[in-house]
Write an enzyme that holds these catalytic residues in place. Structure first.
Site, PDB file in Angstrom:
ATOM      1  N   CYS A 107     -16.510  11.898   5.599  1.00 44.15           N
ATOM      2  CA  CYS A 107     -16.831  13.296   5.969  1.00 44.15           C
ATOM      3  C   CYS A 107     -17.946  14.065   5.559  1.00 44.15           C
ATOM      4  O   CYS A 107     -18.939  13.967   6.950  1.00 44.15           O
ATOM      5  CB  CYS A 107     -15.541  14.167   4.619  1.00 44.15           C
ATOM      6  N   HIS A 134     -10.699  11.296   5.839  1.00 41.93           N
ATOM      7  CA  HIS A 134     -11.097  10.984   4.570  1.00 41.93           C
ATOM      8  C   HIS A 134      -9.201   9.849   3.902  1.00 41.93           C
ATOM      9  O   HIS A 134      -8.330  10.047   3.995  1.00 41.93           O
ATOM     10  CB  HIS A 134     -10.832  12.141   3.405  1.00 41.93           C
ATOM     11  N   GLU A 167      -9.449   7.647   2.323  1.00 47.44           N
ATOM     12  CA  GLU A 167      -8.838   7.136   0.969  1.00 47.44           C
ATOM     13  C   GLU A 167      -8.492   7.750   0.361  1.00 47.44           C
ATOM     14  O   GLU A 167      -7.223   7.416  -0.648  1.00 47.44           O
ATOM     15  CB  GLU A 167     -10.829   7.399  -0.251  1.00 47.44           C
TER      16      GLU A 167
HETATM   17  N1  GLN Z   1     -18.719  20.279   4.156  1.00 47.20           N
HETATM   18  C1  GLN Z   1     -18.289  19.422   4.784  1.00 47.20           C
HETATM   19  C2  GLN Z   1     -18.014  20.426   6.077  1.00 47.20           C
HETATM   20  O1  GLN Z   1     -16.934  21.241   5.812  1.00 47.20           O
HETATM   21  C3  GLN Z   1     -17.562  17.959   4.895  1.00 47.20           C
HETATM   22  C4  GLN Z   1     -16.295  18.635   4.218  1.00 47.20           C
HETATM   23  C5  GLN Z   1     -16.073  17.163   3.659  1.00 47.20           C
HETATM   24  O2  GLN Z   1     -17.184  16.510   3.071  1.00 47.20           O
HETATM   25  N2  GLN Z   1     -14.891  17.445   2.800  1.00 47.20           N
HETATM   26  O3  GLN Z   1     -17.293  19.984   6.941  1.00 47.20           O
END
Ligand code: GLN
Length: 535
Positions: free
Chosen positions: A381, A507, A509
């Protein structure tokens, strides 16, 4: 059979591992062939933990259907493989919101709306899963917080009413703590007795007690607890410290926790399930002795902040016959001068998700270091976004490249808001959340790793790879190998000329479980081990 209900409460202190016990009960009943779900009721006022700082609440776990939930749901899914939904994570805030919205709508016209019965009825409705689409054999409900908390009183009242209403179809499992006093060389059951009294004063008699303890409790102590607390001896189970949380279900099974629950409910106990694959996993875990060192580059130096990532690395290690040693590196402390020494001895790095400005330059420095030295790198992310920014700055030569999250005025917004996000003003539950489809490009590393062309993975972000730059990236060697087939959003980038340099906007995970470790984590760890073997 009609649905049976198991309530899990906790007393004496918090952090006893109610989530692990609930997940273990779920696992044991599932192994007996029952259809089970596990849900968590949290007493705080937030609608969901999505807006909470990880320092307050640890990681925010995301369900397939896009609910931001408590990290205990991660335990539930990892232990059982059951996919949870927004119905599995309820807070006081959500209960009140439903009731208040209904009141404004006029549904209770003429009535005074009160905690009892209106709030408790709404709690009961959700505890009973009255809207459930599928027939469930068991609903396990874990109540957050500790007995005696002001906030959890309506939940306790709902449990009291339900037990009366459901009779034998409901059981209450209460988790307490038995401290060891060094000076007296004694284990003390008094806090447990008090905690049970407190529960009884709310009209709830626990059926089963799980005693958390750092030392083995002998039968005499268990007998004492049983007689003081009106509980059968076979219903007093101990939860000793274990080398791994994944040993807990087996320990509970050995002590007959699941059998005790079935007996209380009046279901024939039958044979104890063998749980072969679980035991195979535990055997692997016990045998793994070689270590692989992975740097976690993030900003929260708290174990729980990256819980699912840590567990995913841990599980992938075990299946690769190694112990994953995770080294947390605070990205705020990383500079071009010290990055080399900080990453020394690391077989690979994982650049963590996150929000906001703090610590991002350190992530970019780390990404440049590992890219230019071909050290296996996994970005998740925000981690993936930082890999993309680093590549723009140092390879595409767009020196000011950035995400508009951190620099809204950059000339090269390689990470930018999606159109539909631009008009959103609220913070709660408004990100791109939950599972979305992703098509994997033929001949890419990720396609080989997943072994299929289409996947579903869970998201939690607002910002996206900016497709205006897509050709430029592809041309210079960072390939956008995972794309959403419906809107073309970039989901995965990789540099195929490197051993393992992959970033995912989603994600992965959240989807690792004990019996099904995630293929990306598996392959990442495998590559890291191969690298160490060569070195
Ligand atoms: N801050 C970034 C976004 O909003 C990544 C979010 C995250 O890592 N969950 O896109």
């Amino acid at each position: 059979m009609n649905t049976k209900y198991i309530f899990v409460t906790g007393g004496v202190v918090s952090s006893l591992g109610k989530g692990i016990i609930s997940a273990s009960i779920g696992k044991l009943l599932l192994a007996r062939g029952y259809k089970v779900t596990i849900q968590k009721f949290d007493p705080y006022i937030n609608i969901d933990p999505g807006t909470l700082n990880p320092y307050e609440h640890g990681e925010c776990y995301v369900t397939d259907d896009g609910m931001e939930t408590d990290l205990d749901l991660g335990h539930y899914e990892r232990f059982t493989g059951i996919h949870t939904t927004r119905n599995n994570s309820i807070t006081t805030g959500r209960i009140y919101k439903t009731v208040i919205d209904r009141e404004r709508h006029g549904d209770y016209l003429g009535k005074t709306i009160q905690v009892v019965p209106h709030i408790t009825d709404e709690i009961k409705h959700r505890m009973l899963r009255e809207d459930a689409e599928e027939q469930l054999d068991f609903v396990i409900t874990e109540v957050g917080g500790t007995i005696g908390d002001i906030e959890s009183a309506p939940f306790m009242e709902a449990i009291r009413q339900l037990r009366w209403q459901l009779g034998r179809d409901a059981v209450c499992v209460h988790l307490t703590y038995v401290p060891y006093l060094k000076a007296a060389d004694e284990l003390k059951t008094k806090p447990t007795q008090h905690s049970v009294k407190e529960l009884q004063s709310m009209g709830i008699q626990p059926d089963i007690l799980v005693l958390r303890t750092e030392r083995h409790l002998d039968d005499g102590l268990r007998m004492k607890v049983a007689s003081f607390c009106n509980v059968d001896l076979e219903c007093v189970v101990q939860s000793e410290d274990m080398p791994s949380i994944y040993e807990v279900p087996v320990s509970m099974q050995r002590q007959g926790l699941d059998a005790a629950i079935l007996r209380k409910i009046g279901i024939p106990v039958g044979e104890t399930p063998a749980m072969k694959s679980w035991h195979d996993f535990l055997a692997k875990q016990r045998q793994a002795s070689r270590e692989v060192h992975i740097a976690l580059v993030g900003k929260y130096d708290l174990q729980d902040a990256y819980k699912s990532i840590r567990e995913s690395l841990n599980l992938a290690g075990i299946y690769n016959d190694v112990k994953t040693k995770m080294h947390f590196l605070n990205s705020e402390d990383i500079t071009p001068e010290n990055v080399g020494s900080k990453l020394e001895g690391m077989a690979g790095i994982l650049i963590c998700p996150g929000f906001g400005q703090r610590g991002i330059e350190g992530k970019i420095i780390a990404a440049e270091y590992t890219r230019s030295r071909d050290i296996p790198t996994f970005g998740i992310c925000l981690g993936m976004q930082m890999m993309v920014i680093e590549f723009a700055r140092n390879v595409l030569k767009h020196g000011d490249a950035h995400s508009t999250e951190m620099n809204p005025n950059t000339q090269h917004p390689v990470i930018d808001l999606m159109e539909e996000q631009k008009t959103i003003t609220g913070m709660g539950g408004t990100m791109r959340l939950g599972a979305y489809e992703c098509a994997l490009q033929e001949n890419s590393k990720v396609r080989a790793i997943y072994g299929k062309s289409h996947i579903q993975e869970r998201h939690r972000h607002r910002y996206e790879f900016n497709n205006t730059y897509l050709d430029e990236y592809e041309h210079h060697g960072m390939r956008c190998v995972g794309r959403n087939p419906n809107n073309d959003l970039v989901e995965i980038v990789e540099i195929p000329t490197l051993r393992w340099y992959i970033g995912t906007q989603f994600h992965p995970e959240y989807a690792s479980t004990v019996l099904h470790p995630h293929p990306l984590f598996m392959d990442f760890i495998k590559t890291c081990i191969d690298g160490t073997a060569q070195a």
